[in-house]
Design a protein around this motif. Structure first.
Motif, mmCIF file in Angstrom:
data_model
loop_
_atom_site.group_PDB
_atom_site.id
_atom_site.type_symbol
_atom_site.label_atom_id
_atom_site.label_comp_id
_atom_site.label_asym_id
_atom_site.label_seq_id
_atom_site.Cartn_x
_atom_site.Cartn_y
_atom_site.Cartn_z
ATOM 1 N N THR A 154 -6.968 -8.696 -7.646
ATOM 2 C CA THR A 154 -6.325 -8.751 -8.962
ATOM 3 C C THR A 154 -5.500 -7.495 -9.233
ATOM 4 O OG1 THR A 154 -8.291 -7.854 -10.039
ATOM 5 C CG2 THR A 154 -8.105 -10.256 -9.923
ATOM 6 N N ALA A 158 -0.727 -8.823 -10.768
ATOM 7 C CA ALA A 158 0.213 -8.663 -11.892
ATOM 8 C C ALA A 158 1.597 -8.283 -11.374
ATOM 9 C CB ALA A 158 -0.304 -7.625 -12.879
ATOM 10 N N ASP A 159 1.649 -7.369 -10.402
ATOM 11 C CA ASP A 159 2.917 -6.948 -9.808
ATOM 12 C C ASP A 159 3.595 -8.117 -9.104
ATOM 13 O OD1 ASP A 159 4.978 -5.203 -8.900
ATOM 14 O OD2 ASP A 159 3.870 -4.766 -7.063
ATOM 15 N N LYS A 161 3.172 -11.376 -9.605
ATOM 16 C CA LYS A 161 3.619 -12.370 -10.592
ATOM 17 C C LYS A 161 4.894 -11.918 -11.298
ATOM 18 C CE LYS A 161 -0.730 -14.552 -11.969
ATOM 19 N NZ LYS A 161 -1.646 -14.735 -13.107
ATOM 20 N N ALA A 162 4.924 -10.662 -11.728
ATOM 21 C CA ALA A 162 6.078 -10.153 -12.468
ATOM 22 C C ALA A 162 7.336 -10.148 -11.600
ATOM 23 C CB ALA A 162 5.788 -8.751 -12.996
#
Length: 182
Positions: A154, A158-159, A161-162
């Motif tokens: 996890t 985030a990186d 997905k962005a």
């Protein structure tokens, strides 16, 4: 937009500068006025596109050959259109790459049916990074290469997905603007 206190500069080749100067002369406008109009129109068009679309990226559970080692995960993206009128059968985009000091910590790759070969889609290592969103959907896999990311995937999700969202949105906006011009 009456407060004109910021200067925007751009370097262009001499041929383009000549053409721009001719257009300004033809339209009897100062280059700064025409450039301002072009920038305003560009921003308005892109702002409109940003209001019309979004991309939802989901990362699923461990997947494929890396399922047992938890170093490979399924990933998908879905284009969300906020109006019924806009649909794209295919939108090509370049997958993001994740290198730190030349080392690839993790990688995103398309499933074979979402790969696309087009100009500029081969990276410096010869890897195909061209992808396609088909009828608003893209699917692929995430590969983790460092122990830190494998232990806590996890931390990089985030990186991933962005950056994937940004790449797809950029391509969708470009398609949207080009379709508007046609």
């Amino acid at each position: 937009m009456t407060n004109k206190n910021v200067i925007v500069k751009a370097r262009v080749d001499s041929e383009l500068a000549e053409k721009f100067s001719l257009v300004c002369d033809f339209e009897d406008k100062k280059s700064s006025s025409l450039l301002r109009e072009l920038i305003e129109q560009y921003c308005l068009t892109h702002e409109e596109a940003l209001k019309q679309f979004d991309v939802k990226v989901d990362i699923g559970g461990a997947y494929g050959r890396g399922k047992d080692d938890k170093d490979e995960f399924e990933i998908s993206a879905k284009l969300i259109s906020k109006s019924d009128g806009e649909a794209f059968h295919q939108v090509n985009f370049i997958l993001p790459e994740f290198r730190i000091n030349g080392v690839e910590r993790y990688r995103v790759d398309s499933f074979y049916y979402h790969r696309e070969n087009f100009e500029g889609c081969i990276n410096e290592n010869g890897r195909l990074v061209g992808a396609k969103l088909t009828d608003g959907i893209w699917k692929g896999a995430v590969f983790l290469y460092t122990q830190v990311d494998i232990e806590d995937p996890t931390s990089c999700f985030a990186d991933i997905k962005a950056q994937l969202r940004n790449r797809i949105m950029s391509a969708v906006i470009k398609s949207y603007v080009n379709n508007r011009k046609a």
